[in-house]
Scaffold this motif. Structure first.
Motif, short mmCIF file in Angstrom:
data_model
loop_
_atom_site.label_atom_id
_atom_site.label_comp_id
_atom_site.label_asym_id
_atom_site.label_seq_id
_atom_site.Cartn_x
_atom_site.Cartn_y
_atom_site.Cartn_z
N GLU A 51 0.45 -1.04 -0.23
CA GLU A 51 -0.31 -0.04 0.14
C GLU A 51 0.70 1.41 0.37
N TYR A 52 1.95 1.20 1.05
CA TYR A 52 2.86 2.69 1.02
C TYR A 52 3.18 2.85 -0.27
N PHE A 53 4.01 1.52 -0.86
CA PHE A 53 4.44 2.18 -2.62
C PHE A 53 3.09 1.99 -3.66
N LYS A 54 2.14 1.73 -3.52
CA LYS A 54 1.03 2.23 -4.35
C LYS A 54 0.96 3.61 -4.08
N GLY A 55 0.92 4.13 -2.87
CA GLY A 55 0.30 5.68 -2.47
C GLY A 55 -0.66 5.96 -1.61
N SER A 56 -0.74 4.54 -1.18
CA SER A 56 -2.05 4.89 -0.19
C SER A 56 -1.52 4.80 1.16
N ARG A 57 -1.20 4.58 1.21
CA ARG A 57 -0.36 4.49 3.10
C ARG A 57 0.83 5.78 3.56
N THR A 58 0.87 6.06 4.56
CA THR A 58 1.31 6.50 5.81
C THR A 58 1.99 6.36 6.07
N HIS A 59 1.14 5.99 6.71
CA HIS A 59 2.30 5.20 7.87
C HIS A 59 2.47 3.79 8.63
N PHE A 60 2.05 2.65 9.47
CA PHE A 60 2.38 1.90 9.02
C PHE A 60 1.96 1.40 10.52
N THR A 61 1.44 -0.22 10.67
CA THR A 61 0.58 -0.02 12.31
C THR A 61 1.33 -1.69 13.01
N PHE A 62 1.34 -2.48 11.44
CA PHE A 62 2.25 -3.98 12.19
C PHE A 62 3.60 -3.77 13.10
N LYS A 63 3.47 -4.58 13.94
CA LYS A 63 4.15 -4.81 15.18
C LYS A 63 5.80 -4.96 14.94
N LEU A 64 6.92 -4.04 15.21
CA LEU A 64 8.31 -4.21 15.19
C LEU A 64 9.36 -4.43 16.16
N ASN A 65 10.01 -5.88 15.91
CA ASN A 65 10.83 -6.31 16.74
C ASN A 65 12.69 -5.81 16.46
N PRO A 66 13.08 -4.71 16.23
CA PRO A 66 14.91 -4.52 15.59
C PRO A 66 15.58 -4.58 16.62
N GLU A 67 16.66 -5.19 16.37
CA GLU A 67 17.63 -5.94 17.17
C GLU A 67 18.51 -5.20 16.97
N GLY A 68 19.59 -4.53 17.80
CA GLY A 68 20.29 -3.34 17.88
C GLY A 68 20.11 -3.03 19.85
N ASN A 113 19.89 0.54 10.53
CA ASN A 113 18.45 0.48 10.87
C ASN A 113 17.90 -0.36 9.98
N PRO A 114 17.68 -1.46 10.77
CA PRO A 114 17.13 -3.57 10.00
C PRO A 114 15.86 -2.96 9.06
N ILE A 115 15.22 -1.72 9.92
CA ILE A 115 13.64 -1.89 9.01
C ILE A 115 13.60 -0.66 7.91
N TRP A 116 14.07 -1.44 6.42
CA TRP A 116 14.02 -0.67 5.86
C TRP A 116 12.64 0.16 5.62
N VAL A 117 12.17 1.76 5.71
CA VAL A 117 11.71 2.91 5.27
C VAL A 117 10.34 2.32 6.38
N VAL A 118 10.06 1.08 6.88
CA VAL A 118 9.21 1.96 8.21
C VAL A 118 10.29 2.81 8.80
N ILE A 119 11.07 2.08 9.57
CA ILE A 119 12.08 2.85 10.77
C ILE A 119 12.19 4.07 9.24
N PRO A 120 11.81 5.62 8.87
CA PRO A 120 12.19 6.42 7.85
C PRO A 120 13.46 6.96 8.05
N CYS A 121 14.87 5.94 8.18
CA CYS A 121 16.13 6.77 8.36
C CYS A 121 15.95 7.49 6.79
N HIS A 122 15.25 7.83 5.85
CA HIS A 122 15.95 7.87 4.23
C HIS A 122 15.21 9.53 4.33
#
Length: 157
Positions: A51-68, A113-122
């Motif tokens: 959805e994000y790449f189609k342009g219809s989503r601006t935030h994410f709701t799924f659970k993140l569990n990055p290691e660091g 940052n291990p979670i590309w796009v969702v954790i928006p380091c860009h």
């Protein structure tokens, strides 16, 4: 840990995680193929990224569990607070985290940052507005920033 792959405009993307959340999202340079049979633990992440790449989503709701490290997680949490369609500088991010002298450490954590796009380091750029450093390549960073904040097309006709 489960892994699945989706096709994005920036290449094949690997999504890794389990019932505790997504641990990693990366672009692939290997021959892995996208698929439509995603593990249940990763299905929402796949759907929301598409959805994000189609342009219809601006935030994410799924659970993140990055290691660091604790510091890296603190930086990544601050990255999550950068609004869609905006940018900040490494200096401003360091100030927000309470230590302007930590700019290099903040930049290093940003780069890990291990979670590309969702954790928006860009969304982090140089103080002068330049596109600095991006693990996925500056062309991807530029694409993501333009995707999130497209310039209005100007035309004489």
């Amino acid at each position: 840990m489960k892994t699945t792959y989706i096709q994005t405009p920036l290449g094949i993307t690997a999504i890794e995680g389990d019932e505790n959340g997504v641990t990693k999202i990366t672009t692939q340079t290997s021959a892995d193929k996208p698929n439509d049979n995603h593990p249940i633990e990763l299905a929402t992440a796949c759907h929301e990224l598409k959805e994000y790449f189609k342009g219809s989503r601006t935030h994410f709701t799924f659970k993140l569990n990055p290691e660091g490290t604790n510091f890296q997680k603190k930086v990544w949490k601050a990255l999550l607070e950068i609004p869609f369609g905006t940018t900040t500088s490494y200096l401003e991010l360091s100030k927000k985290l309470g230590d302007v002298k930590a700019i290099r450490a903040v930049a290093a954590a940003n780069g890990k940052n291990p979670i590309w796009v969702v954790i928006p380091c860009h969304r982090v750029i140089g103080s002068d507005g330049s596109l600095t450093g991006y693990a996925g390549g500056l062309w991807r960073k530029k694409w993501l920033l333009e995707h999130e904040n497209p310039s209005p097309q100007t035309s004489l006709f």
